[in-house]
Write a protein that holds these residues in place. Structure first.
Motif, mmCIF file in Angstrom:
data_model
loop_
_atom_site.group_PDB
_atom_site.id
_atom_site.type_symbol
_atom_site.label_atom_id
_atom_site.label_comp_id
_atom_site.label_asym_id
_atom_site.label_seq_id
_atom_site.Cartn_x
_atom_site.Cartn_y
_atom_site.Cartn_z
ATOM 1 N N UNK A 174 24.317 46.763 -15.228
ATOM 2 C CA UNK A 174 25.286 46.809 -14.133
ATOM 3 C C UNK A 174 26.002 48.156 -14.179
ATOM 4 N N UNK A 175 25.851 48.934 -13.109
ATOM 5 C CA UNK A 175 26.508 50.246 -13.019
ATOM 6 C C UNK A 175 27.725 50.120 -12.111
ATOM 7 N N UNK A 176 28.941 50.411 -12.619
ATOM 8 C CA UNK A 176 30.154 50.165 -11.838
ATOM 9 C C UNK A 176 30.397 51.160 -10.710
ATOM 10 N N UNK A 177 29.861 52.377 -10.833
ATOM 11 C CA UNK A 177 30.056 53.353 -9.760
ATOM 12 C C UNK A 177 28.813 54.220 -9.606
ATOM 13 N N UNK A 178 28.805 55.029 -8.545
ATOM 14 C CA UNK A 178 27.605 55.780 -8.186
ATOM 15 C C UNK A 178 27.226 56.790 -9.259
ATOM 16 N N UNK A 179 28.198 57.495 -9.827
ATOM 17 C CA UNK A 179 27.900 58.515 -10.829
ATOM 18 C C UNK A 179 27.251 57.904 -12.067
ATOM 19 N N UNK A 180 27.783 56.773 -12.514
ATOM 20 C CA UNK A 180 27.199 56.088 -13.670
ATOM 21 C C UNK A 180 25.787 55.611 -13.345
ATOM 22 N N UNK A 181 25.620 55.052 -12.154
ATOM 23 C CA UNK A 181 24.294 54.583 -11.735
ATOM 24 C C UNK A 181 23.299 55.733 -11.708
ATOM 25 N N UNK A 182 23.709 56.861 -11.159
ATOM 26 C CA UNK A 182 22.832 58.023 -11.078
ATOM 27 C C UNK A 182 22.422 58.489 -12.470
ATOM 28 N N UNK A 183 23.372 58.509 -13.403
ATOM 29 C CA UNK A 183 23.080 58.950 -14.773
ATOM 30 C C UNK A 183 22.121 57.990 -15.468
ATOM 31 N N UNK A 184 22.334 56.678 -15.281
ATOM 32 C CA UNK A 184 21.464 55.679 -15.919
ATOM 33 C C UNK A 184 20.045 55.797 -15.379
ATOM 34 N N UNK A 185 19.930 55.903 -14.061
ATOM 35 C CA UNK A 185 18.597 55.986 -13.442
ATOM 36 C C UNK A 185 17.884 57.254 -13.875
ATOM 37 N N UNK A 186 18.607 58.359 -13.914
ATOM 38 C CA UNK A 186 18.001 59.627 -14.337
ATOM 39 C C UNK A 186 17.507 59.534 -15.783
ATOM 40 N N UNK A 187 18.311 58.906 -16.652
ATOM 41 C CA UNK A 187 17.921 58.756 -18.055
ATOM 42 C C UNK A 187 16.675 57.889 -18.189
ATOM 43 N N UNK A 188 16.648 56.758 -17.475
ATOM 44 C CA UNK A 188 15.497 55.860 -17.561
ATOM 45 C C UNK A 188 14.243 56.512 -16.999
ATOM 46 N N UNK A 189 14.390 57.232 -15.878
ATOM 47 C CA UNK A 189 13.223 57.876 -15.288
ATOM 48 C C UNK A 189 12.694 59.000 -16.170
ATOM 49 N N UNK A 190 13.584 59.646 -16.936
ATOM 50 C CA UNK A 190 13.145 60.715 -17.842
ATOM 51 C C UNK A 190 12.259 60.174 -18.956
ATOM 52 N N UNK A 191 12.380 58.859 -19.245
ATOM 53 C CA UNK A 191 11.517 58.219 -20.249
ATOM 54 C C UNK A 191 10.338 57.502 -19.577
ATOM 55 N N UNK A 192 10.082 57.885 -18.320
ATOM 56 C CA UNK A 192 8.954 57.350 -17.536
ATOM 57 C C UNK A 192 9.074 55.852 -17.259
ATOM 58 N N UNK A 193 10.317 55.386 -17.136
ATOM 59 C CA UNK A 193 10.570 53.996 -16.762
ATOM 60 C C UNK A 193 10.791 53.911 -15.252
ATOM 61 N N UNK A 194 10.178 52.913 -14.632
ATOM 62 C CA UNK A 194 10.407 52.663 -13.212
ATOM 63 C C UNK A 194 11.512 51.618 -13.064
ATOM 64 N N UNK A 195 12.442 51.879 -12.149
ATOM 65 C CA UNK A 195 13.581 50.979 -12.003
ATOM 66 C C UNK A 195 13.806 50.596 -10.547
ATOM 67 N N UNK A 196 14.338 49.387 -10.361
ATOM 68 C CA UNK A 196 14.785 48.919 -9.055
ATOM 69 C C UNK A 196 16.296 49.077 -8.965
#
Length: 396
Positions: A153-175
C-alpha cells in the motif's frame, strides 16, 4: 473412483483433508508429488511416467499446484487432460488465475466488477496510471505474488513511484490498483465448487495491516453471502475455467469487487470458520463429474476440413432479429447453435423455437465459409504502407 491429488505437501492440512474425505467415501486415493512426473511423448498415445515407471490408470486428478512450479505443474495437468483424465481445474484455468494481469484482462472482458487497475512499464507512464485509477493511496501488486506477499500500500504518489521504480529495476512486473477504502481491511473468500458457493468467510486484517490474508495474521468468520456475491463468485470461477476455486472479493459501495481467483485455495481457514466439510464437497463434485473429462471443443470440432467454431453476433439490423433459431435458416446452411449468450445469461443447446434478439451472441459449429459470410468484415486499423522517401534519414 481412483483419484490422484497432485501435491508437493502431503502433510498439509488441505491435502490431508482431501485425502481423508476421499477415503471416507470409499474411493482409492494417492497423493502424487507433481515434480516426480515425466511427460512421455514417445509412444503412440500421450502418457505419463511417475518416479520412473509408467503411471497406472486414474479416473480423476485434483491439482494442488504451488506458485513456484506453475509451468511444470500445468504441463503435467495438461498431459492428464490429453489422456482424458478428469480434472476440475484445467491447465489453462490454473495458468490464467496464477497471472494477476492475465486474470484481470479475462475478467474485465466479461464485466466482472474489480478495483480499477492498470499496468505500465515506462517510468513516464507511472504517475498518469496512478491518476487513472483514482490517485493515491494505491495498491501495488506483483503479478505472481501469493498469500499477501508482494502486495504493498503506497500512501502517496511519490512513494508509489519510488516503489514501482525499485520493483521494475529488479525486473518485477507490477499492477497498480485503486485502494478500496470502504473495504476497511476486510475481504470475503468464497469457496466455489462447480456452479455453487459451498462456503464463505470474511477475513479481517489485524491492527494497521491492510492485507486480510490469514498468513498475515488476519482473523476469519463465517459469512452468509448475498445472492449477488454468490453469482459473481461462481461466474468469476467459471470464466477462469476453474471448477474448484477460492474467489476473493472486496465489499465495495456498489457491490462485490473481485480481487483474485485462486486455483488451489487453502481449506484450513474456511473449514475452521464455517465448520463445513468443504473437502467432502470437492470430492463429491469430482465423483459426479468424473465421466466428463475436459475436452478442447474447438480442437475436436475443427478436425473436419472446412468446419470449425465461430461466434456470430446478431446485430440490430440483421435479418435474424425476431426469428426463431429454427426459422433463421442456420441449419439449412449447415450451422448448428451450441450456446446462446444474452447479456450475462447463457442458454446451452438452445431449442429451435428460441427467438433471437439484437446483440445475442451465438457460439456456432458449422461450415467456415457459411459462417464467414455472416461475420462483418473488420475495418482495417492500419494505413497502407507508403513508399520509402528519397531521403529516408534527415541530416543534423
Amino acid at each position: 473412483m481412483k483419484l490422484g491429488i497432485l501435491s508437493r505437501a502431503p502433510r498439509s492440512y488441505s491435502t490431508q483433508r482431501l485425502r481423508t474425505a476421499a477415503l471416507d467415501r470409499g474411493h482409492q486415493v494417492k497423493v502424487l508429488n507433481t515434480l516426480r512426473f515425466a511427460i512421455d511423448l514417445s509412444g503412440d498415445e500421450p502418457d505419463l511416467q511417475f518416479r520412473g515407471k509408467q503411471l497406472s490408470d486414474y479416473d480423476a486428478v485434483l491439482p494442488r499446484i504451488g506458485n513456484s512450479i506453475t509451468y511444470f505443474g500445468t504441463a503435467v495437468v495438461r498431459q492428464f487432460e490429453q489422456m482424458d483424465v478428469y480434472t476440475p481445474n484445467t491447465a489453462n484455468g490454473i495458468a490464467n488465475s496464477r497471472d494477476k494481469l492475465r486474470a484481470s484482462q479475462i475478467l474485465s472482458r466479461h464485466n466482472i466488477g474489480m478495483p480499477p487497475t492498470t499496468f505500465v512499464r515506462d517510468r513516464a507512464d507511472v504517475i498518469p496510471a496512478i491518476e487513472r485509477v483514482g490517485g493515491a493511496p494505491v495498491v501495488i501488486k506483483l503479478l505472481e505474488g501469493t498469500q499477501g506477499i508482494g502486495v504493498i500500500l503506497a500512501p502517496d504518489i511519490k512513494v508509489a513511484e519510488a516503489i514501482i521504480e525499485t520493483l521494475q529495476s529488479t525486473k518485477q512486473n507490477v499492477l497498480i490498483q485503486r485502494f478500496v477504502v470502504e473495504s476497511k481491511g476486510r475481504d470475503i473468500r468464497a469457496l466455489v465448487v462447480g456452479d455453487r458457493v459451498v462456503a464463505a468467510m470474511r477475513r479481517v486484517a489485524q491492527g494497521d495491516e491492510f492485507r486480510s490474508n490469514v498468513h498475515r495474521g488476519g482473523s476469519v468468520e463465517k459469512v452468509e453471502l448475498d445472492p449477488e456475491y454468490e453469482r459473481v463468485a461462481v461466474r468469476a470461477a467459471q470464466i477462469m475455467g476453474l471448477k474448484v476455486a477460492g474467489v476473493d472479493m472486496l465489499e465495495g459501495d456498489d457491490g462485490p469487487l473481485v480481487m483474485e481467483v485462486n486455483s488451489s485455495p487453502g481449506l484450513e481457514g474456511i473449514e475452521t470458520a464455517t465448520k463445513l466439510d468443504v473437502a467432502g464437497a470437492i470430492i463429491d463434485y469430482i465423483d459426479n463429474q468424473v465421466a466428463f473429462p475436459q475436452i478442447d471443443v474447438r480442437e475436436r470440432l475443427s478436425v473436419s476440413t472446412g468446419y470449425g467454431v465461430a461466434e456470430i453476433v446478431v446485430h440490430g439490423d440483421a435479418d435474424l432479429v425476431g426469428k426463431s433459431i429454427g426459422d433463421s435458416g442456420l441449419r439449412e446452411r449447415d450451422i448448428s447453435v451450441l450456446t446462446l449468450h444474452r447479456g450475462t445469461t447463457v442458454v446451452p443447446n438452445p431449442f429451435p423455437h428460441h427467438v433471437l434478439e439484437a446483440e445475442d451472441r451465438l457460439l456456432c459449429f458449422g461450415k467456415l465459409e457459411e459462417m464467414r459470410s455472416m461475420i462483418p468484415a473488420r475495418r482495417s486499423r492500419r494505413a497502407r504502407v507508403k513508399r520509402l522517401p528519397k531521403q529516408p534519414i534527415h541530416g543534423d
